[in-house]
Design an enzyme around this catalytic site. Structure first.
Site, PDB file in Angstrom:
ATOM      1  N   HIS A 150       0.841  -1.201   0.000  1.00  0.00           N
ATOM      2  CA  HIS A 150       0.000   0.000   0.000  1.00  0.00           C
ATOM      3  C   HIS A 150       0.879   1.254   0.000  1.00  0.00           C
ATOM      4  CE1 HIS A 150      -3.568   2.415   1.340  1.00  0.00           C
ATOM      5  NE2 HIS A 150      -2.616   3.152   1.897  1.00  0.00           N
ATOM      6  N   GLU A 151       1.877   1.263   0.875  1.00  0.00           N
ATOM      7  CA  GLU A 151       2.756   2.429   0.958  1.00  0.00           C
ATOM      8  C   GLU A 151       3.636   2.568  -0.283  1.00  0.00           C
ATOM      9  OE1 GLU A 151       2.318   4.637   3.159  1.00  0.00           O
ATOM     10  OE2 GLU A 151       0.909   3.454   4.343  1.00  0.00           O
ATOM     11  N   HIS A 157       1.779   4.705  -2.737  1.00  0.00           N
ATOM     12  CA  HIS A 157       1.962   6.134  -2.460  1.00  0.00           C
ATOM     13  C   HIS A 157       3.346   6.599  -2.920  1.00  0.00           C
ATOM     14  CE1 HIS A 157      -1.762   6.580  -0.316  1.00  0.00           C
ATOM     15  NE2 HIS A 157      -1.425   5.785   0.677  1.00  0.00           N
TER      16      HIS A 157
END
Length: 445
Positions: free
Chosen positions: A19-20, A23
């Site tokens: 998920h990170e 980003h």
């Protein structure tokens, strides 16, 4: 316990880090300066800096990770630093950076489903058991041994696919059309079921079973045969499939064992399938003492055999199937959340880390395929949850950006943002408390 904990930490760490990475990847391409990318939380154990000045860190608590960006340029910063600040980016870039995390989780799920379809998986064939009297399936004329081939016109290759196609009709109720093939000649017919809406409570009965739809019990198969046992004397061989025993057609393992135990010293008629050839045999179970009770034994191991089908798709079909399944699962998750809000589905369905850890351990013990499916499901949950318009989550930031766009580029005030973050924090912590309460309620029930 340690195995379950390891499987849980690996799953959560992998999914949150991915998920990170979403980003990070988009932020880097938008020109945002990344100060730190940490795998894990808490005290930093190892660190190094790359040529762009980003600190890559390994932290002590391996439950995910985080990306620290340059939000605002410090006073007196040069023009390049000012341009690299996140809050200095155009609205479209800020939206892209924030949305990239949840989308990365959804892409990961689609990739896993695509990989499984390419790889090919063994799944139970969708052969139905006899429906209980009075159930919708019984009223629609479903019979034991019917092979389910389509749900509402959507072809299904296995029982796993059939269950998925039936989730939506079971959740909201209504009419569902099944296409089944009737043994032994495979004649195709339609069965129309009228379903009522079901609550998918974690401790409640299986909605499919309540509708009268269940997988046929595994067949009883003769395993190892003792050299001096009754089974060998009667002519039974390893691999024989029990088609009938004492007049009962296709008995399950439990039913066949019960038939044998209840007939010590009595002649028992059998019909078995040996390499596609039916054979008629008779045997007399030996009378033996079992804890003071006389029961029948035949001197053979009885195994369970579930008909399986290999589900494998080509590259393009696998990709389409992975994307479609991720989309369908995401929509189903959103609908279930909506039904929880209006009270149509129990809040007991919300699970926390204890339940997730339990499933992580169970699926890891079953095998790689089950564990990968678990990862895909949790990845979808993380992606959908983070897209909810709750301040503090990614979806909350996207909500603020939407308001900013509707206001002609004027961001919401710091006062409104702070109030929203407080409300969002309260909602998130309330959900966390509810999830933990549900976990421990199941644990100590």
């Amino acid at each position: 316990m340690l195995f379950t904990l390891f499987a849980f930490i690996l799953a959560l760490g992998l999914l949150v880090t991915f998920h990170e990475l979403g980003h990070y990847w988009v932020a880097r391409r938008c020109g945002v300066r990344i100060l730190r990318f940490s795998v894990g939380f808490g005290p930093i154990l190892l660190r190094r800096h790359d040529r762009r000045g980003t600190e890559w860190a390994l932290s002590a608590i391996p439950l995910g990770g985080y990306v620290k960006m340059l939000d605002d340029a410090p006073p007196g910063a040069d023009a390049a630093t000012q341009r690299a600040a996140f809050n200095a980016q155009p609205l479209s870039r800020r939206v892209a950076v924030v949305a990239a995390g949840p989308l990365a989780n959804l892409l990961l799920a689609a990739f896993i489903y695509t990989l499984l379809s390419l790889w090919g998986v063994q799944e139970p064939a969708a052969i139905l058991a006899a429906p209980a009297a009075g159930t919708p399936a019984a009223q629609a004329g479903v019979q034991a041994g019917d092979h389910l081939t389509a749900v509402n016109g959507q072809a299904v290759d296995s029982w796993t696919q059939a269950r998925w196609q039936l989730l939506e009709p079971l959740a909201k109720g209504g009419q569902v059309m099944l296409t089944v093939q009737t043994p032994p000649h495979g004649a195709t017919r339609q069965a129309s079921l009228r379903l009522s809406a079901h609550d998918f409570g974690p401790d409640g009965p299986d909605p499919l079973a309540q509708a009268g739809l269940a997988l046929q019990a595994p067949q009883a198969v003769i395993g190892t045969v003792n050299a001096d046992g009754v089974a060998r004397q009667a002519g039974l061989q390893a691999g024989d499939v029990v088609l009938a025993a004492a007049g009962q057609e296709r008995p399950s393992v439990q039913a066949f064992v019960r038939i044998v135990r209840e007939r010590p010293g009595q002649t028992l008629a059998l019909r078995v399938d040996r390499q596609s050839t039916p054979l008629e045999l008779t045997l007399t179970p030996a009378a033996v003492d079992d804890a003071g009770q006389t029961v029948g034994r035949i001197g053979a191991l009885i195994e369970a055999r579930q008909p399986l089908v290999l589900v494998r798709l080509g590259p393009l079909d696998s990709l389409w199937s992975g994307v479609r399944h991720t989309w369908d699962m995401s929509l189903f998750t959103v609908r279930m959340m909506g039904r929880m809000v209006v009270g149509a589905v129990s809040w007991r369905n919300i699970s926390g880390p204890v339940t997730i850890a339990e499933y992580a351990g169970q699926t890891a013990r079953i095998g790689l395929e089950a564990y990968l499916r678990f990862l895909a499901l949790i990845s979808i949950s993380i992606g959908v949850l983070n897209l909810l318009p709750i301040p503090m989550l990614d979806g909350g930031h996207l909500l603020f950006y939407l308001i900013e766009a509707l206001r002609g580029g004027r961001p919401v005030s710091d006062r409104v943002r702070d109030l929203g973050l407080r409300v969002g924090m309260g909602l998130v912590f309330s959900l966390m408390f509810l999830a933990l309460f549900n976990d421990f309620s199941r644990l100590f029930r």
